[in-house]
Structure formats: structure tokens, C-alpha cells
Scaffold this motif. Sequence first.
Motif, PDB file in Angstrom:
ATOM      1  N   UNK A  53       1.535   6.753  -6.810  1.00  0.00           N
ATOM      2  CA  UNK A  53       0.492   7.725  -7.164  1.00  0.00           C
ATOM      3  C   UNK A  53       0.964   9.147  -6.899  1.00  0.00           C
ATOM      4  N   UNK A  54       1.641   9.324  -5.764  1.00  0.00           N
ATOM      5  CA  UNK A  54       2.158  10.659  -5.441  1.00  0.00           C
ATOM      6  C   UNK A  54       3.190  11.103  -6.469  1.00  0.00           C
ATOM      7  N   UNK A  55       4.023  10.160  -6.904  1.00  0.00           N
ATOM      8  CA  UNK A  55       5.040  10.485  -7.914  1.00  0.00           C
ATOM      9  C   UNK A  55       4.385  10.868  -9.223  1.00  0.00           C
ATOM     10  N   UNK A  56       3.348  10.114  -9.624  1.00  0.00           N
ATOM     11  CA  UNK A  56       2.641  10.419 -10.870  1.00  0.00           C
ATOM     12  C   UNK A  56       1.980  11.789 -10.796  1.00  0.00           C
ATOM     13  N   UNK A  57       1.359  12.094  -9.650  1.00  0.00           N
ATOM     14  CA  UNK A  57       0.714  13.391  -9.483  1.00  0.00           C
ATOM     15  C   UNK A  57       1.734  14.522  -9.555  1.00  0.00           C
ATOM     16  N   UNK A  65       0.829  -1.209   0.000  1.00  0.00           N
ATOM     17  CA  UNK A  65       0.000   0.000   0.000  1.00  0.00           C
ATOM     18  C   UNK A  65       0.865   1.262   0.000  1.00  0.00           C
ATOM     19  N   UNK A  66       1.928   1.227   0.797  1.00  0.00           N
ATOM     20  CA  UNK A  66       2.837   2.376   0.807  1.00  0.00           C
ATOM     21  C   UNK A  66       3.477   2.584  -0.564  1.00  0.00           C
ATOM     22  N   UNK A  67       3.870   1.481  -1.205  1.00  0.00           N
ATOM     23  CA  UNK A  67       4.492   1.573  -2.528  1.00  0.00           C
ATOM     24  C   UNK A  67       3.504   2.140  -3.547  1.00  0.00           C
ATOM     25  N   UNK A  68       2.234   1.681  -3.465  1.00  0.00           N
ATOM     26  CA  UNK A  68       1.210   2.190  -4.390  1.00  0.00           C
ATOM     27  C   UNK A  68       0.955   3.678  -4.155  1.00  0.00           C
ATOM     28  N   UNK A  69       0.890   4.065  -2.878  1.00  0.00           N
ATOM     29  CA  UNK A  69       0.669   5.475  -2.550  1.00  0.00           C
ATOM     30  C   UNK A  69       1.837   6.335  -3.037  1.00  0.00           C
TER      31      UNK A  69
END
Length: 253
Positions: free
Chosen positions: A111-115, A104-108
Amino acid sequence: MLEGNRVSRISVRGFAVASATAVTTVGAVVGVASGNPQPSNQNLETTAADATLLTNIPMGQQAPVQVSSLAQQADAQAAAADTSARKAAEEDARVKAAQSAKDKRAAADAEAKKAAEAKERAEKEKREREERKKAEERASRDAARSGTASFAQQSSYTVAQVQSIARQIIPSGQFQCFSNIVQRESTWNYKAQNPSSGAYGLVQALPGTKMASAGADWRTNPATQIKWGLNYMNERYGSPCGAWSFWQANRWY
């Protein structure tokens, strides 16, 4: 009769010791099979000694006692197995929970990197648009300041010729906005004159004499009128497109 009773008690004692030894041996074998160390000789002796107490138990009740001891050992082993299985299940659940939290941390983070990357791209595109706009405005001002000597004076001009001159003077990114205004003000007629107001030329300067600042031939030279009109739009509205936006809202500029 006394001697007979004596023999019977000795026989019973021997049977008890043998039985206790057998039970202990079975327990030792089970212990070895389950990974537990074998009992020492001292334990065997103690068990054997304790088993002599069976001589005080009536013959009919000795077998149930032995069975009960085996059952207790089996129950203890089963309890140990349950405890081990429970600990293994708890450890497995802990590992899975830790992995899930890590995922979950990796996915978050992804997503933060993409944003962040999307935001950076948007800001870069905005800066590029602003830079292009500024460059066009500078080019527009430079074109307005440049002379019209390169355009040979003619006795008359067609609409196509006037538009061709305008394309050479007006920056490409601003031409359509300039054209929209000229089309509505004079339909590209460089000699157009408003009979009521006196506005004159392609951009309907009011009064027409204002265009003399761009050249004395302002009445007959569309290049002079275009130069003056571009300079006016730049100074008053920032660019021809700024002037066109104002025109759309007010129907004049």
C-alpha cells in the motif's frame, strides 16, 4: 502346622515376584511402544525385590496394588501426551501468528508503495502541466514579438478571415481564451469603436493609438491588432487564458 505355614509364605513370595515381573514386563512393553527405553536388568531386579514386599500384604489386597501401578503408568503417559500436544499447538499458533504479521507487513508495504507511486505520478503530471503552460506562454510571447509581414494587407476582412489570422498567431492552447475575450469586446470586428470611451479594434485598446507599437496600420490590419492584443495579455496577465480568467471575474481586462 509350622511347616505348612512356611510353605505357604514361600508360595506367596514366588507369586509376588512373578506378578511384579509381569507388571514390569508390561510397563517395559508400553515404554517401548511409546518410544521410551526399556528398563535395565537392575531396574527389573529392584522392581522384583520391591515386589517381595507384597508377601507382607494380605493376598486379597495384592491385585489392587498391581492395577494401581498400571493406572499410574497410563496416567503418566497420558500427561506426557497432553504436554506434547499442548506444545505442538503452541508452536503452531506461534508460526501462524508470525506468518500473519509477515502478511500484514507485506500488505502495508504494498500500500505504501502504491501511494508513493501515485504521488510520484501526480507530481510528474503537475510538472508536465506547468512545463506545457510555460511553453505555451513562451510561444505566445514569441508570436507577439514576430512580425505581421506574412499576412498580406487587404482592403477588408471577414470574421472568418480575421479568426483564421488569429489562429496562426495565437498559440493553440491559448486561442480559445483569446477568442472568448475578442468575442465579448468586439464580436471579431477589427473596426469596432466604443463611442463613449474611444476603445478601438478587436481587443478594444484604450486608446486605440496604443496599438501603433505593433504597427502603423493598426486601424485597418487585424493582424497588427491581434499581435498587440496578445502582447498586452502576456505582459499584464501572463497569457490570454490569464486575461480571460480576470475578465470573467471583473467583466473587463
